[in-house]
Scaffold this motif. Structure first.
Motif, mmCIF file in Angstrom:
data_model
loop_
_atom_site.group_PDB
_atom_site.id
_atom_site.type_symbol
_atom_site.label_atom_id
_atom_site.label_comp_id
_atom_site.label_asym_id
_atom_site.label_seq_id
_atom_site.Cartn_x
_atom_site.Cartn_y
_atom_site.Cartn_z
ATOM 1 N N GLU A 33 0.850 -1.178 0.000
ATOM 2 C CA GLU A 33 0.000 0.000 0.000
ATOM 3 C C GLU A 33 0.892 1.236 0.000
ATOM 4 O O GLU A 33 1.885 1.300 0.724
ATOM 5 N N GLN A 34 0.507 2.189 -0.834
ATOM 6 C CA GLN A 34 1.276 3.424 -0.969
ATOM 7 C C GLN A 34 0.284 4.560 -1.217
ATOM 8 O O GLN A 34 -0.499 4.506 -2.176
ATOM 9 N N ASP A 35 0.305 5.545 -0.350
ATOM 10 C CA ASP A 35 -0.582 6.712 -0.496
ATOM 11 C C ASP A 35 -2.046 6.309 -0.660
ATOM 12 O O ASP A 35 -2.772 6.847 -1.498
ATOM 13 N N GLY A 36 -2.499 5.335 0.134
ATOM 14 C CA GLY A 36 -3.888 4.900 0.079
ATOM 15 C C GLY A 36 -4.238 4.042 -1.120
ATOM 16 O O GLY A 36 -5.412 3.787 -1.386
ATOM 17 N N LYS A 37 -3.228 3.576 -1.834
ATOM 18 C CA LYS A 37 -3.453 2.727 -3.007
ATOM 19 C C LYS A 37 -2.755 1.390 -2.805
ATOM 20 O O LYS A 37 -1.712 1.318 -2.169
ATOM 21 N N VAL A 38 -3.339 0.340 -3.381
ATOM 22 C CA VAL A 38 -2.798 -1.009 -3.250
ATOM 23 C C VAL A 38 -2.340 -1.494 -4.631
ATOM 24 O O VAL A 38 -2.969 -1.185 -5.645
ATOM 25 N N LEU A 39 -1.237 -2.229 -4.647
ATOM 26 C CA LEU A 39 -0.688 -2.754 -5.894
ATOM 27 C C LEU A 39 -1.440 -4.012 -6.319
ATOM 28 O O LEU A 39 -1.561 -4.964 -5.556
ATOM 29 N N TRP A 131 -1.479 0.806 -9.288
ATOM 30 C CA TRP A 131 -1.844 1.185 -7.922
ATOM 31 C C TRP A 131 -3.307 1.611 -7.929
ATOM 32 O O TRP A 131 -3.686 2.523 -8.660
ATOM 33 N N TRP A 132 -4.130 0.953 -7.121
ATOM 34 C CA TRP A 132 -5.569 1.195 -7.067
ATOM 35 C C TRP A 132 -5.971 1.739 -5.711
ATOM 36 O O TRP A 132 -5.558 1.196 -4.684
ATOM 37 N N PRO A 133 -6.793 2.809 -5.684
ATOM 38 C CA PRO A 133 -7.306 3.288 -4.389
ATOM 39 C C PRO A 133 -8.060 2.163 -3.682
ATOM 40 O O PRO A 133 -8.865 1.469 -4.302
ATOM 41 N N VAL A 134 -7.801 1.987 -2.393
ATOM 42 C CA VAL A 134 -8.433 0.881 -1.674
ATOM 43 C C VAL A 134 -9.945 1.031 -1.602
ATOM 44 O O VAL A 134 -10.655 0.045 -1.403
ATOM 45 N N ASP A 135 -10.451 2.232 -1.802
ATOM 46 C CA ASP A 135 -11.901 2.430 -1.798
ATOM 47 C C ASP A 135 -12.481 2.503 -3.211
ATOM 48 O O ASP A 135 -13.651 2.809 -3.397
ATOM 49 N N ALA A 136 -11.679 2.211 -4.228
ATOM 50 C CA ALA A 136 -12.144 2.209 -5.623
ATOM 51 C C ALA A 136 -11.390 1.120 -6.400
ATOM 52 O O ALA A 136 -10.710 1.394 -7.390
ATOM 53 N N LEU A 137 -11.539 -0.113 -5.940
ATOM 54 C CA LEU A 137 -10.859 -1.237 -6.583
ATOM 55 C C LEU A 137 -11.500 -1.534 -7.936
ATOM 56 O O LEU A 137 -12.660 -1.197 -8.165
ATOM 57 N N PRO A 138 -10.758 -2.181 -8.833
ATOM 58 C CA PRO A 138 -11.335 -2.507 -10.146
ATOM 59 C C PRO A 138 -12.501 -3.487 -10.000
ATOM 60 O O PRO A 138 -12.558 -4.267 -9.050
ATOM 61 N N ASP A 139 -13.426 -3.427 -10.950
ATOM 62 C CA ASP A 139 -14.572 -4.340 -10.924
ATOM 63 C C ASP A 139 -14.136 -5.785 -11.095
ATOM 64 O O ASP A 139 -14.662 -6.676 -10.440
ATOM 65 N N ARG A 140 -13.198 -6.017 -11.989
ATOM 66 C CA ARG A 140 -12.725 -7.389 -12.251
ATOM 67 C C ARG A 140 -11.522 -7.664 -11.357
ATOM 68 O O ARG A 140 -10.393 -7.308 -11.706
ATOM 69 N N ILE A 141 -11.810 -8.251 -10.200
ATOM 70 C CA ILE A 141 -10.781 -8.568 -9.214
ATOM 71 C C ILE A 141 -11.066 -9.971 -8.681
ATOM 72 O O ILE A 141 -12.230 -10.361 -8.565
ATOM 73 N N VAL A 142 -10.038 -10.736 -8.396
ATOM 74 C CA VAL A 142 -10.218 -12.062 -7.817
ATOM 75 C C VAL A 142 -11.027 -11.892 -6.526
ATOM 76 O O VAL A 142 -10.671 -11.062 -5.680
#
Length: 163
Positions: A33-39, A131-142
């Motif tokens: 996690e970096q600046d509120g975003k997850v890899l 890097w994805w905001p933890v409160d706006a993850l992509p729709d297609r995620i495991v």
């Protein structure tokens, strides 16, 4: 031994496996996690699992500890150097993808410090890192990736899925 035989009262009653014992696969996952975003990486459409979905940097343990596997996979998959001393377990997902499927224990570790910029080093498995905001993850995620991120954010250590 039954619960009544144990002076501490903590032994679990015996459970019959009915001849259905199955070994669990052990997977490790890197939560950066970096600046509120997850890899997260976008998996290749032809890979064996979850093509065209986003997922943690991950791998299966070979003849090594879970943390050693995490360090190895981070370097192999993305060129990231992780110091094993700065790694902590932040979530476990015990998952079965389908009835009768192979049970899997998915350990999610957070690395507080790392070096390197994520780069695609296994293009047959991963198309990109982002890097994805933890409160706006992509729709297609495991699904268990999303469950782990939600668990981490809520302070829960464990999630079961598919049982």
């Amino acid at each position: 031994m039954t619960v009544s035989d144990d002076p501490r009262g903590t032994a679990a009653p015996p459970v019959s496996q009915g001849g259905r014992a199955r070994l669990n696969v052990l997977g490790v996952h890197l939560y950066l996690e970096q600046d509120g975003k997850v890899l997260l990486g976008l998996r290749h459409p032809d890979c064996a699992f979850a093509g065209m979905t986003h997922h943690f940097l991950a791998g299966h343990c070979e003849q090594e500890s879970a943390v050693a596997c995490l360090v190895r996979e981070a370097e192999e998959e993305a060129g990231i150097a992780v110091d094993p001393a700065g790694v902590e377990l932040v979530h476990v997902v015990h998952v079965v993808d389908r009835p009768g499927g192979q049970p899997r224990m998915q350990f999610v570790f957070r690395a507080r410090q790392w070096t390197g910029t994520p780069q695609v080093r296994e293009p047959d498995r991963c198309l990109s890192w982002g890097w994805w905001p933890v409160d706006a993850l992509p729709d297609r995620i495991v699904p268990y990736t999303r469950a782990a991120i939600d668990g981490i954010r809520a302070g829960r250590l464990y999630t079961e899925m598919g049982w």
